[in-house]
Enzyme design. Structure first.
Site, PDB file in Angstrom:
ATOM      1  N   SER A  79       0.822  -1.205   0.000  1.00 10.12           N
ATOM      2  CA  SER A  79       0.000   0.000   0.000  1.00 10.12           C
ATOM      3  C   SER A  79       0.862   1.265   0.000  1.00 10.12           C
ATOM      4  CB  SER A  79      -0.964  -0.050   1.200  1.00 10.12           C
ATOM      5  OG  SER A  79      -1.957   0.930   1.102  1.00 10.12           O
ATOM      6  N   ASP A 116      -9.750  -4.345  -4.772  1.00 14.23           N
ATOM      7  CA  ASP A 116      -9.191  -3.426  -3.777  1.00 14.23           C
ATOM      8  C   ASP A 116     -10.082  -2.193  -3.645  1.00 14.23           C
ATOM      9  OD1 ASP A 116      -7.587  -1.651  -2.243  1.00 14.23           O
ATOM     10  OD2 ASP A 116      -5.750  -2.573  -3.013  1.00 14.23           O
ATOM     11  N   HIS A 154      -7.876  -5.313  -0.319  1.00 11.14           N
ATOM     12  CA  HIS A 154      -6.667  -4.606   0.107  1.00 11.14           C
ATOM     13  C   HIS A 154      -5.942  -5.407   1.189  1.00 11.14           C
ATOM     14  CE1 HIS A 154      -4.172  -1.068  -0.069  1.00 11.14           C
ATOM     15  NE2 HIS A 154      -4.205  -0.932   1.251  1.00 11.14           N
TER      16      HIS A 154
END
Length: 257
Positions: A128, A199, A232
């Site tokens: 991320s 995501d 995610h």
């Protein structure tokens, strides 16, 4: 460890920010040490959780260094403090990049790698926001300098970004143009990007566009892997991909060492 960076081209931030990095967790290689990779966590996380996962991977030749980001006010949280490698507002293509924060974190990564032996291959990776910082570090290496113009010292060999994005994407081609050494480094530098199609935090299109941006600016060894239904987070299938890619790109001996 603290690092103070002067503000670069930011009228809103005329004061210097001091960055106090948190604890660093190290996973030592179980076999012959051939590579060292700094791995960067996501927003609000710390180096411990990723070090525990990386320790389980079948990569005996890699030393993992998992630092913890500074705690700083985050615009996307209305100024509420969180561990973060840089400040982030809304995740959009027009959102301004926090160059000061990015440079501070990229400097921290380079400092962590600076004491590794000369024959050890160096890499950077993350998840991320950590992936974004890793990719930013990779572009600093190829260009040969940080965003503020200071020379970039680490000799990186590979970068991995999971569920992330490429900061400063719009200015990358300008930085690489006309610099033969930078062009040559970009052509041979391997990058692995992985992203889940489901995501809902860092949209899939950000990963896809980051991959296309790198390829279009002269990075000729970019691998983009997408995962249907993945949100995610990471899954074993994705980490298996990371393992095999790193083993190939870094020329690791594997369990035979």
């Amino acid at each position: 460890m603290s690092f103070a960076a002067s503000s670069v081209g930011s009228g809103a931030r005329s004061t210097r920010r001091a960055f106090e990095f948190g604890r660093t967790y190290v996973v030592r290689p179980k076999g012959k040490h051939q590579a060292t990779i700094v791995w960067l966590h996501g927003l609000g996380d710390n180096g411990s959780s990723w070090s525990q996962l990386l320790e389980t991977l079948p990569l005996p030749n890699i030393k993992w260094i998992c630092p913890t980001a500074p705690t700083q006010p985050i615009s996307i949280f209305g100024g509420f403090p969180s561990t973060a490698w840089f400040d982030v507002g809304d995740l959009s293509e027009d959102a301004p990049d926090d160059l000061e924060g990015l440079d501070a974190s990229a400097t921290h990564v380079a400092n962590l790698l600076s004491t590794e032996p000369a024959d050890i291959k160096l890499g950077v990776g993350g998840f991320s926001m950590g992936a974004a910082t890793a990719l930013y570090s990779a572009t600093c290496f190829t260009v040969g300098k940080y965003g503020n113009g200071s020379p970039y010292p680490a000799n990186l060999c590979a970068a991995v970004g999971l569920s992330g994005w490429l900061p400063c994407a719009k200015t990358l081609s300008n930085k690489l143009q006309g610099v033969d050494e930078a062009t040559r480094r970009a052509q041979t530098f391997p990058v692995l990007l992985c992203h889940g199609q489901g995501d809902d935090v860092v949209p899939y299109k950000f990963g896809e566009k980051s991959s296309k941006c790198l390829s279009s600016t002269g990075f000729q060894d970019v691998t983009f892997k997408d995962y249907n239904g993945l949100g995610h987070y990471t899954i074993p299938e994705e980490m298996d991909e990371v393992c095999s890619w790193l083993t190939t790109k870094l020329g690791l001996e594997g369990n035979a060492a």
